[in-house]
Scaffold this active site. Structure first.
Site, PDB file in Angstrom:
ATOM      1  N   HIS A  94       0.842  -1.200   0.000  1.00  0.00           N
ATOM      2  CA  HIS A  94       0.000   0.000   0.000  1.00  0.00           C
ATOM      3  C   HIS A  94       0.879   1.253   0.000  1.00  0.00           C
ATOM      4  O   HIS A  94       1.971   1.242   0.567  1.00  0.00           O
ATOM      5  CB  HIS A  94      -0.896   0.033   1.241  1.00  0.00           C
ATOM      6  CG  HIS A  94      -1.672  -1.218   1.444  1.00  0.00           C
ATOM      7  ND1 HIS A  94      -2.647  -1.640   0.571  1.00  0.00           N
ATOM      8  CD2 HIS A  94      -1.597  -2.161   2.414  1.00  0.00           C
ATOM      9  CE1 HIS A  94      -3.147  -2.790   1.003  1.00  0.00           C
ATOM     10  NE2 HIS A  94      -2.533  -3.128   2.114  1.00  0.00           N
ATOM     11  N   GLU A 112      -1.372  -0.190   8.099  1.00  0.00           N
ATOM     12  CA  GLU A 112      -2.327  -1.124   8.674  1.00  0.00           C
ATOM     13  C   GLU A 112      -1.669  -2.000   9.714  1.00  0.00           C
ATOM     14  O   GLU A 112      -0.442  -2.075   9.790  1.00  0.00           O
ATOM     15  CB  GLU A 112      -2.963  -1.997   7.586  1.00  0.00           C
ATOM     16  CG  GLU A 112      -2.010  -2.989   6.934  1.00  0.00           C
ATOM     17  CD  GLU A 112      -2.648  -3.734   5.758  1.00  0.00           C
ATOM     18  OE1 GLU A 112      -3.276  -3.104   4.901  1.00  0.00           O
ATOM     19  OE2 GLU A 112      -2.478  -4.967   5.704  1.00  0.00           O
ATOM     20  N   HIS A 169       3.393  -7.522   1.641  1.00  0.00           N
ATOM     21  CA  HIS A 169       2.738  -8.428   2.591  1.00  0.00           C
ATOM     22  C   HIS A 169       1.636  -9.244   1.942  1.00  0.00           C
ATOM     23  O   HIS A 169       1.091  -8.859   0.917  1.00  0.00           O
ATOM     24  CB  HIS A 169       2.165  -7.650   3.780  1.00  0.00           C
ATOM     25  CG  HIS A 169       1.095  -6.668   3.402  1.00  0.00           C
ATOM     26  ND1 HIS A 169       1.383  -5.426   2.902  1.00  0.00           N
ATOM     27  CD2 HIS A 169      -0.251  -6.750   3.430  1.00  0.00           C
ATOM     28  CE1 HIS A 169       0.258  -4.773   2.670  1.00  0.00           C
ATOM     29  NE2 HIS A 169      -0.751  -5.551   2.963  1.00  0.00           N
ATOM     30  N   ARG A 189      -1.107  -4.777  -6.334  1.00  0.00           N
ATOM     31  CA  ARG A 189      -0.732  -6.200  -6.375  1.00  0.00           C
ATOM     32  C   ARG A 189       0.516  -6.405  -7.208  1.00  0.00           C
ATOM     33  O   ARG A 189       0.586  -5.926  -8.332  1.00  0.00           O
ATOM     34  CB  ARG A 189      -1.833  -7.023  -7.045  1.00  0.00           C
ATOM     35  CG  ARG A 189      -3.032  -7.232  -6.214  1.00  0.00           C
ATOM     36  CD  ARG A 189      -4.015  -8.201  -6.891  1.00  0.00           C
ATOM     37  NE  ARG A 189      -5.323  -7.859  -6.376  1.00  0.00           N
ATOM     38  CZ  ARG A 189      -6.257  -7.219  -7.066  1.00  0.00           C
ATOM     39  NH1 ARG A 189      -6.069  -6.909  -8.335  1.00  0.00           N
ATOM     40  NH2 ARG A 189      -7.382  -6.906  -6.487  1.00  0.00           N
TER      41      ARG A 189
HETATM   42 ZN    ZN Z   1      -2.776  -4.904   3.145  1.00  0.00          ZN
END
Ligand code: ZN
Length: 308
Positions: A94, A112, A169, A189
């Site tokens: 991200h 996150e 991740h 991605r």
């Molecule tokens: Zn994530």
């Protein structure tokens, strides 16, 4: 203030949110995410009780700033969700605030963190990578050398993992977790295991990944905290960063919690009991409004509490 979640269908989702967390999910056996506390346009949670019942969290933020202590942010800053990964998620990253603002129509970035609720024995996640330079990373991605590129680390139930923007991740199948993140839905991605839905592969975002991935990546061990069993009836701080501070509270019988936060977000992860006389149970998400500075917690439950 209790919130009714929004449920998000995902290719990799399962049925545990319905069958194990008791959510009222109809006609969908691939629900990947339950957005328990969300003001994001892709899925808003809605007030379930009191005079503001029926109002979505985004509207509540705009119309009732007093509930949040007259915040300075232009939107509700966080998003709390449960994730049920029946299949592996894509390998992803991200952006931070700066990149997202410039490239994603003013979106926030996405920092996150996860609290692992369930995972298989010997479970792992992907966290970080093994390239030491950008050139090396480019080569490994181009040549699909995933085994060499990806860093795999063991996890167990009760682990807390902080994932900063720019960190590669992925969650693997069999894992259920609570995620607390910035209010953002931007994912890039790098690899999706060559999967296809109806004959079509999901889009990859190689350019964006190259832009935002940290090289070299930081040591994943520095971002994992084992928090399965913490002292009872105590506010245990798991992590604090500029976006949020996360606590785990294991209520056994009774305790009092004093807070000076403008508001609190609470998600009950196991058990049941009462908070200030209101019944709470596993899967409940709520906001403790501004001005409520003392909470009486009774029963036998674990709750993840977040403040900005
Ligand atoms: Zn994530």
């Amino acid at each position: 203030m209790f919130l009714e979640p929004a449920f998000i269908h995902k290719l990799w989702g399962g049925d545990k949110l319905k069958n194990e967390f008791g959510y009222n999910i109809i006609n969908d056996d691939k629900v990947g995410e339950c957005w328990g506390v969300s003001a994001h346009p892709h899925g808003k949670s809605v007030v379930k009780n009191g005079i503001l019942k029926g109002m979505d969290l985004g509207t509540l933020w705009d119309k009732h700033p007093e509930i949040f202590g007259y915040p300075k942010e232009d939107r509700f800053p966080l998003l709390v969700k449960l994730i049920d990964a029946k299949q592996d998620l894509s390998i992803q990253v991200h952006p931070d605030d700066e990149y997202a603002k410039a490239n994603e129509e003013g979106s926030l970035g996405k920092c996150e963190c996860w609290y692992v609720l369930q995972c298989d024995k010997n479970a792992t996640i992907y966290l970080g990578h093994n390239a030491s330079t950008k050139e090396q990373m480019q080569e490994m991605i181009k040549n699909c050398e995933w085994d060499k590129f990806l860093k795999e680390v063991p996890i167990k139930e009760g682990d807390f993992i902080q994932i900063e923007p720019g960190t590669l991740h992925s969650i693997k199948k069999g894992t259920v977790l609570l995620e607390i993140q910035q209010n953002s839905d931007i994912t890039y991605r790098v690899y999706d295991f060559d999967r296809k839905i109806n004959g079509k592969a999901r889009k990859l975002h190689i350019k964006q990944c190259m832009d935002v991935l940290n090289v070299p990546s930081k040591d994943p061990e520095d971002f994992i905290i084992h928090a399965a069993d913490l002292p009872d009836n105590q506010v245990n701080c798991l992590y604090s960063c500029r976006y949020y501070t996360i606590y785990k509270i294991e209520v056994r019988d009774r305790m009092t919690l004093a807070t000076d936060a403008p508001y609190l977000i609470m998600s009950v992860i196991t058990g049941f009991g009462k908070i200030n006389g209101y019944d709470v149970k596993q899967g409940d998400h709520m906001i403790i409004p501004n001005g409520v500075n003392e909470l009486e917690l009774e029963g036998n439950f674990d709750v993840i509490t977040t403040r900005i």
